[in-house]
Design an enzyme around this catalytic site. Structure first.
Site, PDB file in Angstrom:
ATOM      1  N   ASP A   1     -14.076 -13.220 -24.341  1.00 25.87           N
ATOM      2  CA  ASP A   1     -14.890 -13.483 -23.149  1.00 25.87           C
ATOM      3  C   ASP A   1     -16.202 -14.168 -23.495  1.00 25.87           C
ATOM      4  OD1 ASP A   1     -12.836 -12.163 -21.940  1.00 25.87           O
ATOM      5  OD2 ASP A   1     -13.924 -10.289 -21.679  1.00 25.87           O
TER       6      ASP A   1
ATOM      7  N   LYS B   1      -8.504 -12.503 -16.769  1.00 24.61           N
ATOM      8  CA  LYS B   1      -8.424 -12.657 -18.225  1.00 24.61           C
ATOM      9  C   LYS B   1      -7.478 -13.788 -18.650  1.00 24.61           C
ATOM     10  CE  LYS B   1      -9.510 -10.572 -22.232  1.00 24.61           C
ATOM     11  NZ  LYS B   1     -10.834  -9.987 -22.558  1.00 24.61           N
TER      12      LYS B   1
ATOM     13  N   GLY C   1       0.852  -1.188   0.000  1.00 22.56           N
ATOM     14  CA  GLY C   1       0.000   0.000   0.000  1.00 22.56           C
ATOM     15  C   GLY C   1       0.875   1.221   0.000  1.00 22.56           C
TER      16      GLY C   1
ATOM     17  N   CYS D   1       5.261  -6.014   1.871  1.00 20.68           N
ATOM     18  CA  CYS D   1       5.555  -4.577   1.910  1.00 20.68           C
ATOM     19  C   CYS D   1       4.751  -3.900   3.019  1.00 20.68           C
ATOM     20  CB  CYS D   1       5.292  -3.966   0.526  1.00 20.68           C
ATOM     21  SG  CYS D   1       5.953  -2.295   0.383  1.00 20.68           S
ATOM     22  N   TYR D   2       3.818  -3.030   2.677  1.00 27.42           N
ATOM     23  CA  TYR D   2       3.000  -2.384   3.697  1.00 27.42           C
ATOM     24  C   TYR D   2       2.337  -3.424   4.594  1.00 27.42           C
ATOM     25  CZ  TYR D   2      -0.634   0.621   5.730  1.00 27.42           C
ATOM     26  OH  TYR D   2      -1.452   1.289   6.600  1.00 27.42           O
TER      27      TYR D   2
END
Ligand code: XMP
Length: 518
Positions: free
Chosen positions: A229, A374, A57, A84-85
């Site tokens: 799709d 996707k 973040g 990380c954060y």
């Protein structure tokens, strides 16, 4: 233990990385879901997750109002990996320390591994990792051991195997981090004990069962657009319910070269799906005659598409309460339905859903791709036996070539553009660039220019080559096509496409441009 009954929850703490983390988890063959940081411990417990990953973040954990999580989540006994954060949050909340060192690390850094164990099992002494942090963890959570450091991150990885709480300051989800995917797999498979059972085959089995359970013996309609799709959704639903499915392909006259023929070849001849091919080009050109305003064009096409689809549905007996179709297949994907860190549902680009839903027909939606990214849709499509040219086709806008024809859309101008587009795509494919580019196509402007060919003066249209790289179409960069590819395309366009005497290259990024011209 089934993946979807015990998903890995990726808690979105406000960075752009949550989706990437969720995809990496799935690449490790474990099902993942993204949840907002406002989720409560009770809500987490109700989902019975197999593990939790706290994302990165942009904030500092000591900033007022920076995102936190319900600390009761730590007591649920679920394995947790902070990134990380997320790792800093673990340190702050569980008895460690995070400090502003004044010197962050951004980009490539060398990680010095001090304990090749747990998360970093059998890692070498030095590994290249990708960092992006201002603050640094100076002590991991109480009871944890430090596994590695970098020049600006004294505790760059920590592990508390007893509580199954782990953290890394670097970003294992990005491709620049060596062994990043391995770390994610180690956490999921070895430390959290999750079996790698989320595969293309299991996705298909699961979605097939869900579709069968949802629709029973009712009839189902699907509008095929030629895009990946709707094609994969149709193939999946067909596998589930066979001839209860009818597909409708509306040829608007604004499709790419050969699109209708390819849809017929695949769905009718190969899959033996009940396919209604509506040849409606005349109706679209009539409706578009004299219209030049981009938004009007979109509206006209969208509305006419719905009307035609509605006609077909009514012919099949929809909306009568009788034997007609009751469900409508939609190719909605997971990124369209994720809740963001702020707890708001992601905006669906409404203008991108041409076709919409004929409201008074009262269809229920069948959305077999709702849980998929996707890349998973493409993999499932291949597994189902869809041909490469459908599975790997670049995105194409709902209003079709109309948004690439500046000014009036006429059959003649659509034909020029379709022929030009086929040349651009052909050469891009021959150069091996088709899959590397997000989109590559031709645009027809509303001007004509003077040229000379042979002994004669010409007065004809220019074609603009538009090719972009992008990850999600929200931003895009113009593609640096090799000049020899540009030259071949230009020569062929002028020599082969009637009505074209000049070629230009679009060098606009998004923003400020959009990918399409209208
Ligand atoms: P723009 O031009 O807004 O396009 O940068 C972003 C992405 O969306 C596609 N696009 C559409 N897709 N219906 C669609 O289904 C539409 O009306 C539409 N307009 C743009 C465009 O091709 C690009 O991938």
């Amino acid at each position: 233990m089934s993946n979807t009954e015990h998903p890995v929850l990726v808690v979105d703490l406000g960075a752009q990385y949550a989706q990437l983390i969720a995809r990496r988890v799935r690449e490790a063959h474990v099902y993942s879901e993204i949840v907002p940081s406002t989720i409560t411990a009770a809500e987490v417990a109700a989902k019975a997750p197999g593990a939790i990953i706290l994302s990165g973040g942009p904030s500092s954990v000591y900033e007022p109002g920076s995102p936190s999580i319900d600390t009761a989540i730590y007591d649920l006994g679920i394995p947790i990996l902070g990134i990380c954060y997320g790792a800093q949050l673990l340190a702050r909340d569980l008895g460690g320390t995070v400090e502003a060192t004044g010197r962050g690390e951004y980009g490539r850094t060398t990680l010095a591994v001090s304990a090749a164990d747990h998360l970093l099992a059998s890692w070498p002494d030095e590994v290249t990792v990708w960092m992006s942090h201002g603050d640094a963890i100076t002590a991991g959570p109480a009871g944890s051991v430090s596994l590695a450091s970098t020049p600006e991150a004294p505790v760059a990885a920590f592990s508390d195997e007893a509580r199954r709480i782990f953290g890394v300051q670097f970003h294992p989800e990005v491709a620049h981090t060596d062994r990043g995917q391995e770390l994610i797999s180690t956490f999921l498979h070895d430390l959290a004990g999750l079996a790698p059972t989320w595969t293309n085959v299991s996705i298909i089995e699961q979605e097939v069962a869900k579709v069968q359970a949802q629709v029973g013996d009712a009839k189902v309609l699907c509008a095929l657009s030629g895009g990946v799709d709707s094609a994969v959704a149709a193939a999946l639903v067909h596998k589930a319910i066979g001839d209860q499915l009818t597909c409708v392909f509306v040829d608007t006259g604004l499709m790419r070269s050969d699109e209708g023929a390819q849809v017929e070849e695949t769905f009718l001849n190969q899959f033996h799906i009940d396919l209604i091919h509506v040849r409606a080009a005349d109706r679209f050109f009539d409706a578009l005659a004299g219209v030049t305003d981009p938004e009007r064009k979109r509206k006209i096409i969208g509305e006419l598409f719905i009307r035609i689809f509605e006609e077909v549905a009514r012919d099949l007996g929809a909306g009568t309460g009788g034997e007609g179709p009751k469900y409508l297949v939609q190719g909605t994907l997971y990124p369209d339905v994720i809740e963001s860190g702020s707890g708001h549902a992601a905006n669906i680009k409404s203008h991108h859903n041409v076709g919409g839903l004929p409201e008074d027909l009262d269809f229920e939606l069948c959305e077999p791709l709702r849980a998929l990214f996707k890349d998973e849709v493409r993999a499932v499509g291949e597994e189902l036996g869809l041909p490469e040219h459908i599975v790997w086709r670049q995105p194409f806008p709902g209003p079709g070539l109309a948004v690439r024809i500046v000014g009036e859309v006429t059959p003649e101008r659509a034909e020029i553009l379709r022929n030009a587009d086929a040349v651009v795509v052909d050469e891009i494919k021959k150069a091996g660039l088709y899959r590397k580019l997000w989109q590559s196509f031709a645009v027809l402007p509303a001007v004509r220019t003077v040229g000379v060919m042979g002994d004669g003066r010409t007065y004809a249209y220019p074609i603009i080559i538009r090719a972009v790289t992008s990850d999600d179409a929200m931003t895009a960069d113009w593609a640096r096509l090799p000049y020899d590819v540009v030259e071949t395309i230009a020569n062929r366009l002028i020599n082969e496409v009637e009505g074209v005497n000049r070629v230009a290259l679009d060098v606009t990024s998004k923003p400020p441009g959009t990918i399409e011209w209208e």
